[in-house]
Design an enzyme around this catalytic site. Structure first.
Site, short mmCIF file in Angstrom:
data_model
loop_
_atom_site.label_atom_id
_atom_site.label_comp_id
_atom_site.label_asym_id
_atom_site.label_seq_id
_atom_site.Cartn_x
_atom_site.Cartn_y
_atom_site.Cartn_z
N ARG A 20 0.82 -1.22 0.00
CA ARG A 20 0.00 0.00 0.00
C ARG A 20 0.85 1.27 0.00
O ARG A 20 0.46 2.27 -0.59
CB ARG A 20 -0.94 0.00 1.20
CG ARG A 20 -2.07 -0.99 1.00
CD ARG A 20 -3.01 -1.00 2.16
NE ARG A 20 -4.23 -1.70 1.80
CZ ARG A 20 -5.03 -2.30 2.67
NH1 ARG A 20 -4.74 -2.26 3.96
NH2 ARG A 20 -6.11 -2.90 2.27
N LYS A 182 -21.09 -15.83 -0.04
CA LYS A 182 -22.55 -15.65 0.07
C LYS A 182 -23.17 -14.96 -1.13
O LYS A 182 -22.63 -14.00 -1.66
CB LYS A 182 -22.87 -14.78 1.29
CG LYS A 182 -22.70 -15.50 2.60
CD LYS A 182 -23.08 -14.57 3.73
CE LYS A 182 -23.03 -15.29 5.06
NZ LYS A 182 -23.15 -14.36 6.18
N GLY A 338 -11.07 -8.29 -1.77
CA GLY A 338 -9.85 -8.55 -1.01
C GLY A 338 -9.38 -9.99 -1.10
O GLY A 338 -8.19 -10.26 -1.31
N GLY A 361 -13.77 -3.50 0.16
CA GLY A 361 -15.13 -3.00 0.33
C GLY A 361 -15.48 -1.90 -0.65
O GLY A 361 -16.59 -1.85 -1.19
P1 ADP Z 1 -13.80 -11.22 -1.93
O1 ADP Z 1 -13.10 -10.76 -0.68
O2 ADP Z 1 -12.85 -11.50 -3.05
O3 ADP Z 1 -14.93 -10.31 -2.32
P2 ADP Z 1 -15.56 -12.99 -0.43
O4 ADP Z 1 -15.16 -12.28 0.82
O5 ADP Z 1 -16.92 -12.79 -0.95
O6 ADP Z 1 -14.49 -12.65 -1.60
O7 ADP Z 1 -15.42 -14.56 -0.23
C1 ADP Z 1 -14.22 -15.17 0.13
C2 ADP Z 1 -14.44 -16.37 0.99
O8 ADP Z 1 -15.35 -17.27 0.40
C3 ADP Z 1 -13.15 -17.12 1.21
O9 ADP Z 1 -12.77 -17.00 2.56
C4 ADP Z 1 -13.51 -18.56 0.83
O10 ADP Z 1 -12.98 -19.52 1.75
C5 ADP Z 1 -15.02 -18.56 0.89
N1 ADP Z 1 -15.59 -19.62 0.06
C6 ADP Z 1 -15.42 -19.83 -1.26
N2 ADP Z 1 -16.04 -20.96 -1.65
C7 ADP Z 1 -16.59 -21.51 -0.57
C8 ADP Z 1 -17.36 -22.70 -0.31
N3 ADP Z 1 -17.65 -23.55 -1.31
N4 ADP Z 1 -17.77 -22.92 0.96
C9 ADP Z 1 -17.47 -22.07 1.95
N5 ADP Z 1 -16.76 -20.94 1.78
C10 ADP Z 1 -16.33 -20.65 0.55
MG MG Z 2 -13.68 -10.88 1.45
#
Ligand code: ADP
Ligand code: MG
Length: 380
Positions: A20, A182, A338, A361
């Site tokens: 950063r 989610k 992230g 975020g």
């Molecule tokens: P980003 O930070 O890139 O936006 P998210 O925070 O939405 O991504 O999601 C990341 C998390 O989703 C990771 O910690 C990962 O372990 C979890 N994840 C991905 N696939 C699954 C799954 N099939 N079951 C449970 N958790 C999952």
């Molecule tokens: Mg995340």
């Protein structure tokens, strides 16, 4: 200049990743090389409005001094007469870093008096902290009311260029890859992308809510019962809009989520009772790869599986490699989120992407089509 020096520190206060700070250098150097007197401000961690030496920005000042090969004065605070004195003592081309803004509760409260005090230190305001641009804080939004000139730095300019262009005028085909944990966290992104996208590839835990909605057995996989109807609605909307929405045909199954657990691929039509889906399967990874390679713009948000565990990381790594290949073929590849950025870094492919957003975020809210208060407040 508001920067994002919210760097990770180890127990001996050593910076474990200076990305950063390094990314802020273009804007910092621009001011210093133009003979400006530079006042930097940032937050670090969550000191919850109290002075706490554990969250001092002093290590960031040291690292910045090394990178710039010049002295960086560390202020004792971010407002007050002592700080004003230090700021007035600055010479052309010199730089001072204010102490953690969040030692004061007024920062996150976007307090007008505090904003005015920060503003009184300088003449021109630059915001280059994309990661906090989605928060209306004193140093990101409030301050702009008390300066004549409030502009974006190079880092924010780059974010707006890539994320903004993808959403407004993407080169087609435009493929979006959505994963993560989610549906509820990504639904607004999906809705907004539906306005522009040609193809959507779905991975991560949200696939199981889609599968359940379609009547498949999903074992013990993560599911959001309350979003099943929404999942059906999304599938219908995609069809109505002529968007190609792909779900996995195979997934990686395990009996327990642990680094030592066995796992194997299975078609989604035959997920046994008790098993948990933790990644997209090899057939799906190959299908997604082909879609990615046929795209001119690829936007990825959310890992395909629980990539933190090596045995469940193949799908995520496969997508990362396919994106690297796409970049090499001339496509614009963009990572937002992230955990997705962490996955790309883990794959050693950070240099192979067109753009990796620095704001988790903030990039999510931008992709949702929301206005970011820290950016809306700027006049250029
Ligand atoms: P980003 O930070 O890139 O936006 P998210 O925070 O939405 O991504 O999601 C990341 C998390 O989703 C990771 O910690 C990962 O372990 C979890 N994840 C991905 N696939 C699954 C799954 N099939 N079951 C449970 N958790 C999952
Ligand atoms: Mg995340």
């Amino acid at each position: 200049m508001r920067v994002d020096f919210n760097v990770p520190l180890d127990s001996s206060k050593k910076i474990t990743d200076d990305k950063r700070i390094v990314e802020s250098l273009p804007s910092i150097k621009k001011v210093l090389e133009s003979g400006g007197r530079l006042i930097l401000m940032s937050h670090l961690g969550r000191p919850k409005g109290k002075v706490n030496a554990d969250y001092s920005l002093a290590p960031a000042a040291l690292r910045l001094a090394e990178l710039l090969e010049c002295t960086v004065t560390m202020a004792k605070d971010c407002v007050g007469t002592e700080v004003m004195k230090q700021v007035l003592a600055l010479q052309d081309g010199e730089v001072i870093l204010l102490e953690n803004l969040r030692f004061h509760p007024e920062e996150e409260a976007n307090d007008p008096d505090f904003s005015r005090e920060l503003a009184s230190l300088g003449e021109v305001y630059v915001n280059d902290a994309f990661g906090t641009a989605h928060r209306a804080h004193a140093s990101t939004e409030g301050i702009t009311h008390y300066v004549q000139t409030a502009v974006a730095g190079f880092l924010i300019e780059r974010e707006l260029l890539y994320l903004g262009k993808a959403l407004q005028e993407p080169e087609r085909p435009f493929v979006a890859i959505l994963g993560g944990s989610k549906i509820s966290g990504k639904i607004d992104v999906l809705e907004n992308l539906f306005k522009k996208v040609d193809t959507v590839l779905i991975g991560g835990a949200m696939v199981f809510t889609f599968f359940k909605a379609q009547g498949y057995e999903i074992g013990n996989s993560l599911v959001e019962e309350s979003k099943i109807e929404l999942a059906l609605k999304i599938l219908e909307e995609a069809k109505a809009k002529g968007i190609k929405l792909l779900l996995p045909t195979d997934v990686i199954l395990t009996a327990e989520i642990s680094a030592t657990a066995d796992c194997h691929p299975e078609m989604i039509t035959s997920i046994p009772e008790g098993m948990i889906g933790v990644d997209i399967g090899p057939l799906t990874t190959e299908a997604y790869r082909n879609e990615i390679l046929s795209a001119r713009t690829v936007l990825w948000n959310g890992p395909m599986g629980i990539f933190e565990i090596d045995n469940f990381a193949a799908g995520t790594l496969g997508v990362a490699h396919a994106m690297a290949e796409a970049t090499a073929k001339g496509a614009t590849t963009i990572i937002g989120g992230g955990d997705s950025a962490a996955a790309v870094a883990k794959a050693g492919l950070a240099q192979e992407m067109t753009h990796i957003s620095t704001g988790g975020g903030a990039s999510l809210e931008f992709l949702e089509g929301k206005e970011l208060p820290g950016i809306a407040a700027l006049n250029d």
